[in-house]
Structure formats: structure tokens, C-alpha cells
Scaffold this active site. Structure first.
Site, short mmCIF file in Angstrom:
data_model
loop_
_atom_site.label_atom_id
_atom_site.label_comp_id
_atom_site.label_asym_id
_atom_site.label_seq_id
_atom_site.Cartn_x
_atom_site.Cartn_y
_atom_site.Cartn_z
CG ASP A 103 -25.48 -13.82 -1.34
OD1 ASP A 103 -24.82 -14.10 -1.90
OD2 ASP A 103 -25.99 -14.35 -0.63
CD GLU B 237 -16.64 -13.31 -8.17
OE1 GLU B 237 -18.03 -12.86 -7.79
OE2 GLU B 237 -16.19 -13.49 -9.09
CG HIS C 187 -24.10 -17.24 2.45
ND1 HIS C 187 -24.98 -16.17 3.45
CD2 HIS C 187 -23.36 -16.70 1.22
CE1 HIS C 187 -25.03 -15.88 2.04
NE2 HIS C 187 -24.62 -15.52 1.24
CG HIS C 188 -20.20 -16.09 0.08
ND1 HIS C 188 -20.49 -17.50 -0.71
CD2 HIS C 188 -20.41 -15.14 -0.09
CE1 HIS C 188 -20.77 -16.92 -1.61
NE2 HIS C 188 -21.56 -16.08 -1.70
N GLY D 3 2.55 -9.64 -14.99
CA GLY D 3 3.22 -10.56 -15.79
C GLY D 3 1.31 -11.68 -15.34
CG ASP E 208 -1.85 -21.82 -27.38
OD1 ASP E 208 -0.91 -21.61 -27.03
OD2 ASP E 208 -1.40 -23.87 -28.29
CG ASN F 118 3.18 -20.95 -29.43
OD1 ASN F 118 1.91 -21.50 -29.45
ND2 ASN F 118 3.46 -19.69 -29.46
N GLY G 115 0.19 -24.03 -26.73
CA GLY G 115 0.51 -24.37 -25.75
C GLY G 115 1.51 -23.16 -25.22
CD GLU H 103 5.16 -19.99 -17.95
OE1 GLU H 103 6.36 -20.92 -17.35
OE2 GLU H 103 4.71 -19.50 -18.09
#
Length: 614
Positions: free
Chosen positions: A54, A77, A159-160, A461, A491, A518, A520, A524
Site C-alpha cells: 500500500d 519479504e 489495517h496491518h 544460521g 532438502d 537425505n 530431513g 538437527e
């Protein structure tokens, strides 16, 4: 930078201050929006990333009418902030720019308190990308289209908003992730505000924040200030203090050189603060062995005869670790002592054996010399240390930094095999972008060819950052006449920001995108939950992505799926593929629970410290 150049920059700064104090109407008037565009063009910014909204459409009309700056409409964004970050990283001496909407602040009470009230949907979405740029010292200008000053003064419930009358949330957040904020409230101060924000952004190598109200975009202001160039130059070093620092350094070098036991350790701030050339001149003319941190990879060409590899504390190759940590004197340039950059804080280089060079100070053992910046200091130091080069060049490296393919008779693509193999695929001037995780940790262990650029986000990261970054990096590489832009991502990571592949197709960019499938989040799994479902993802039809995201007729892209070493090697050796004439995506099928050596060591050390429970 020479003393003359630094002096000229200081003179221009004073001239701008004088212009701020002296109102003038002698020059040709210019719209505030075009004033900002002119400044961006003077800084050689050619791409503006963002999302229309806007309150920035009027400014976008000016952008569209300007042939020198192209609008790169992003899918969201967050991705636009990542792209601006990548654009600035690869351009090195330029800033990135991103446009979003919008913020609203309490104009009425601004004069009574040192705070601003705000809210905004677009800017909040971009903030993670801006925070990453702040963390990693990347200059990005965040332009926010805002409502008219009348609407702000009336505090209209637009708005927003959060709907609860609290408008201070997002500007307060922005103050924590930007080095400077410019809130344009009137035409009189607009030019000075723009100049101040841009100068701080460049000099400090950090993001900055600028609002542009709808009713002021076309307001006319004098253009006099545009005749005075902005500069990112630091203030000149004090000659007497600099001389004292140089004397101290030379004495330490002289003592250590008797045992041929000096090394140079380079890091990322040498690039962020425009000292790459000065660092390479020091390395070339002195001949001292040189090593790099993970974030400093490719600051010094990795085919240089005196280059020994990556030093990352206890994660280092044992030969590298022994050489660096046994040095009598370490010249550390632009260091960032974060966990992943130091092998979980296992650097073993005591201050008593270290000289640190930074953008705004120099530290010699335990003594700090404030205001003595490396860009001006290093050329003078190089001249003083060049006489030591004859003996320095006699020092042989314990082992050259090379990539060796493991002896493995299976055809399964492993992490241990993948990274040495793809290093053979790299060419001079390639821009290689690595997602945080297996890609980043795998690539730091292999050498890159001359004039290549390694781009990673090891400190912040943010998962998915690399895909958005690749868009901006590819634009910058094209502008600079560099080589191919190559992305390595997982992936799991690419699923967060995959939409930006459509922007690459749209703008005719031709990166090569390697997706490591691989099953996933492997990084982690290394940390916790090796078999946990929370580290699983949905497997996509990866080779259909480019067609789905814009290349409907299949003429602009090519996709591949490789499951064996032989298949991947044939592809890497194919000249049509290697020429990168189209955007290409390669799905590399790999085994779950296979991780690069450096990642395994890093996460093992981290897990010992981050124990859950009491």
C-alpha cells in the site's frame, strides 16, 4: 585506504554537515524519492529487492521509471531481505537494498520522547533477514513505505495494526537489528536523514532502517547535497598512535621471525570492511604462512602457495591445528570469535601470542589501540614487514590444502566423497553459496580455486537463508563479471524459501542448485533426535520444482536426479551442465545419518555442553 583518500572522505563529511546547516534553493529541486534513488545509484546499487504494498507504490513508480535500478519483486519479504544480504556479500563494497511496507509511528509524541511507535506486516516479515545481516556485518538498507504524516499524527487505526493501540513493537525491534534509523517526518530534513543512514550503513557494515511517508515521496527538496559523494571510509588513523602500534608489531615480528614461527589468520571482517586487497598484499609480500577461519574462507586465494587451510580450533585438521597453535606470533585479521567459527570456542591462540587487526582498533597482545583501523594500517605494516619475506618463504607448510577422494568401492554418494568431488567441479571466479548445516561444514574442508567467493551464514544460521541469498548473489555475480553461482542446500532448508527459485527463473538467472536429499534435517539429527519424527520432512518431487515455479514450457531450466557416484560424476564432467547456460537443479540422493566430519565433531562438542536437565 591512503591518507589522502581518508582526508578527502573527511572533507566531504564536513561539507555535508555544512549543507545540513545551510538551507539553499539554488540547485535544481528533486523529489525525495528520487533523491534516495540518486544516492543508491551513486553507491552503484543496481537491484532493489522487496514486495510491493500500500504505502510504497508511489516510490515504486519512481523506481520503475529509472532505468539504472531494477526492481526485483520477491515472493515474500523474508526472501527479499535474504536476497539483499546476498547481493551485498558478493558485491563486497556495495550495500544491498530492500523495500517493504509499512510502519506507523506516533508522530505527535516523537518530539517529547526518544522513541517511535510503529507497526507493520511487511517489515516484520523481513526482520529475520535484516537481523542476520546485522549479526554477520552485511550493509543492507531497509526502506519502509509508511502512511502519510497526517495519518501518523492522527494515529489512525489502519489495517496491518495489532488492533490494541500498541504501535511501538516493530520500530523497537528494528532498533536492535540496525545500526542507524532514519524517520523522515518532513522535507526539510529528508536529505540529511538519508545521507546519515546510508553513511552509517556503509561505514559500520550493518543494516540501516529508513522510512518514506507517502505524502513526502514526491515532495521537492534542493539537490545540492548530491554533488558531495558519500563515503564508507573510516576516520584517518592518528599518526602518532599508529606509529607506536607499528613499532610494537615490528618488534614482536622481529623476535618471532628468528624462529620462523609466524602465521597469519584471516577472517570475514577483512572483507566486510573492504580490506581484502590490503590483506592479500600483506600475505603476498611477506610470505608468512596463512590460514583462514570458516567465515574467512576465500578471503585469501586458496591456491596461494603459502595457504595452509582452515583453522577452526579443535575441529581443524590435526596438521593445521598444530601449526597454528604452535606459532610464536599470530597476525589475526578481522576475527569473529563465534562458536561455529572457533570450533565451539576451542581456539588455542592466547592473547600473549596474538596481534588482532580490526576495522576500528588494533589489539597487540593485551594492549588495545582504539581508532587504529586495519585498512589504513595494513599497507604501512606490509612495507615494514616485507624485508622478512626471504626467510618467511623458506618455511614449508606441514601439508598442502588439497581435497582427496576417499578409497571407497561402493557407489553410494557419501558426505566424505561428495565434497572432494564437487571441489574438482569448481572454477575460478565461482560464487559458492552454502546453507548452514551439512553443506557449510562439508565445503570448509575442501579448497576453492582462485578468485572464487564462498558465501555462508555461519553466525546467524537462519535455515533457508541460502536460497534467498543465492538470488542476490547471482545478480551481484552477473554485475561483477564473476563466474557461476552455485548453491548447496538441504532438502529441509530449501523448503522454507523455495519460492525464490521462481524469481531466478523470472529474471533469467542461471545458478546451479544442488539439493542434498537425505530425508530431513541432518544437522538437527546430529544434535538430537536421530530417529525422532520432528526431524523428518515431506519428500518433494524435486525435479519438478523449476517447471512448477515458472518454467512451464521447460525451455529455461533443466533438472536432474542422481543416486550414485557414477551418475553425479558424469553430470559434473558434462560441459553443457558445467557451462550453466540455464538454471539447473540437481537432486543428490544421500543416506540419512551421514554427516561431514567437521559437523560431527562440532555437534559432539556442543552436545557435551548443552545437556538437557539438571
Amino acid at each position: 585506504m591512503s591518507s589522502a583518500a581518508a582526508l578527502e572522505a573527511e572533507v566531504n563529511r564536513l561539507r555535508l554537515e555544512l549543507q545540513t546547516l545551510r538551507a539553499t534553493t539554488a540547485s535544481e529541486p528533486i523529489e525525495i524519492g528520487n533523491y534516495l534513488l540518486q544516492r543508491l545509484k551513486q553507491l552503484d546499487v543496481k537491484q532493489l529487492f522487496g514486495v510491493p504494498g500500500d504505502f510504497n507504490l508511489g516510490f515504486l513508480d519512481l523506481v520503475e521509471a529509472d532505468s539504472a535500478i531494477s526492481w526485483v519483486g520477491n515472493c515474500n519479504e523474508l526472501n527479499s531481505a535474504y536476497a539483499a544480504d546476498g547481493y551485498a556479500r558478493v558485491n563486497e563494497t556495495r550495500i544491498g537494498a530492500v523495500l517493504t511496507t509499512f510502519v506507523l509511528f506516533d508522530w505527535t509524541f516523537r518530539a517529547l520522547a526518544d522513541s517511535e511507535d510503529s507497526f507493520g506486516v511487511g517489515e516484520l516479515s523481513a526482520m529475520n533477514g535484516i537481523a542476520g545481516a546485522f549479526s554477520e556485518m552485511v550493509p543492507v538498507l531497509h526502506i519502509v513505505g509508511v502512511p502519510s504524516t497526517a495519518a501518523q499524527q492522527a494515529k489512525t487505526l489502519l489495517h496491518h495494526t495489532l488492533g490494541n493501540g500498541r504501535y511501538d513493537a516493530y520500530i523497537n525491534a528494528a532498533e536492535n537489528v540496525t545500526i542507524a534509523q532514519g524517520i523522515i517526518l518532513d522535507a526539510e530534513n529528508a536529505a540529511a536523514t538519508i545521507d546519515r543512514v546510508l553513511t552509517e550503513c556503509m561505514k559500520k557494515a550493518r543494516p540501516a532502517y529508513l522510512t518514506l511517508p507517502t505524502n513526502l515521496v514526491y515532495a521537492k527538496i534542493p539537490s545540492d547535497r548530491l554533488k558531495i559523494p558519500l563515503s564508507h571510509a573510516q576516520a584517518p588513523n592518528d599518526p602518532e598512535i599508529e606509529k607506536a602500534a607499528l613499532n610494537e608489531i615490528v618488534q614482536l615480528v622481529d623476535r618471532a621471525s628468528a624462529n620462523d614461527n609466524i602465521v597469519i589468520l584471516v577472517d570475514v571482517c577483512a572483507v566486510r570492511h573492504d580490506a581484502r586487497a590490503e590483506v592479500n598484499e600483506l600475505v603476498k609480500k611477506t610470505g608468512f604462512p596463512v590460514y583462514a577461519s570458516p567465515m574467512g574462507k576465500t578471503v585469501v586465494p586458496e591456491d596461494f602457495e603459502g595457504y595452509g587451510g582452515i583453522y577452526v580450533g579443535s575441529i581443524s585438521d590435526p596438521v593445521v591445528k598444530a601449526k597454528v597453535e604452535s606459532a610464536e606470533l599470530i597476525l589475526s585479521i578481522g576475527c569473529v570469535k563465534s562458536d561455529f567459527n572457533t570450533g565451539n570456542f576451542t581456539y588455542s591462540i592466547p592473547a600473549g601470542r596474538t596481534i588482532e587487526f580490526h576495522s576500528d582498533h588494533t589489539k597487540i597482545q593485551h594492549a588495545v589501540f582504539p581508532g587504529i583501523g586495519m585498512k589504513a594500517l595494513l599497507p604501512r605494516l606490509t612495507a615494514l614487514l616485507e624485508p622478512y619475506s626471504a626467510s618467511a618463504r623458506k618455511i614449508t607448510l606441514p601439508a598442502p590444502f588439497v581435497a582427496t577422494l576417499p578409497e571407497d568401492t561402493t557407489d553410494t554418494i557419501t558426505q566424505a566423497w561428495l565434497w572432494p568431488r564437487v571441489s574438482q567441479f569448481f572454477r575460478p571466479k565461482d560464487v559458492v553459496v552454502a546453507e548452514t548445516g551439512t553443506s557449510n561444514f562439508g565445503l570448509i574442508d575442501v579448497p576453492f580455486p582462485a578468485d572464487s567467493i564462498f558465501v555462508s551464514q555461519l553466525l546467524w544460521g537462519s535455515i533457508g537463508w541460502a536460497t534467498g541469498c543465492t538470488l542476490g548473489a547471482a545478480f551481484a555475480a552477473r554485475e561483477r563479471g564473476l563466474g557461476r553461482t552455485i548453491l548447496f542446500t538441504g532438502d529441509g532448508s530449501i523448503q522454507l524459501t523455495v519460492q525464490e527459485l521462481s524469481s531466478m527463473v523470472r529474471h533469467g538467472l542461471t545458478p546451479i542448485i544442488f539439493v542434498l536429499n537425505n530425508n530431513g534435517y541432518e544437522i538437527e539429527r546430529c544434535i538430537r533426535g536421530a530417529e525422532a519424527k520432528y526431524n523428518d520432512i515431506m519428500d518433494w518431487e524435486w525435479t519438478s520444482l523449476l517447471k512448477t515455479l515458472g518454467d512451464r514450457d521447460g525451455t529455461k531450466s533443466v533438472s536432474y536426479r542422481v543416486e550414485t557416484k557414477a551418475e553425479l560424476s558424469r553430470l559434473l564432467d558434462d560441459e553443457v551442465f558445467a557451462s550453466a547456460g540455464k538454471i539447473q537443479l540437481v537432486e543428490i540422493v544421500m543416506k540419512m545419518h551421514d554427516a561431514p566430519r567437521a559437523l560431527q565433531v562440532q555437534t559432539e562438542m556442543g552436545n557435551k555442553e548443552n545437556v538437557y536437565g539438571y
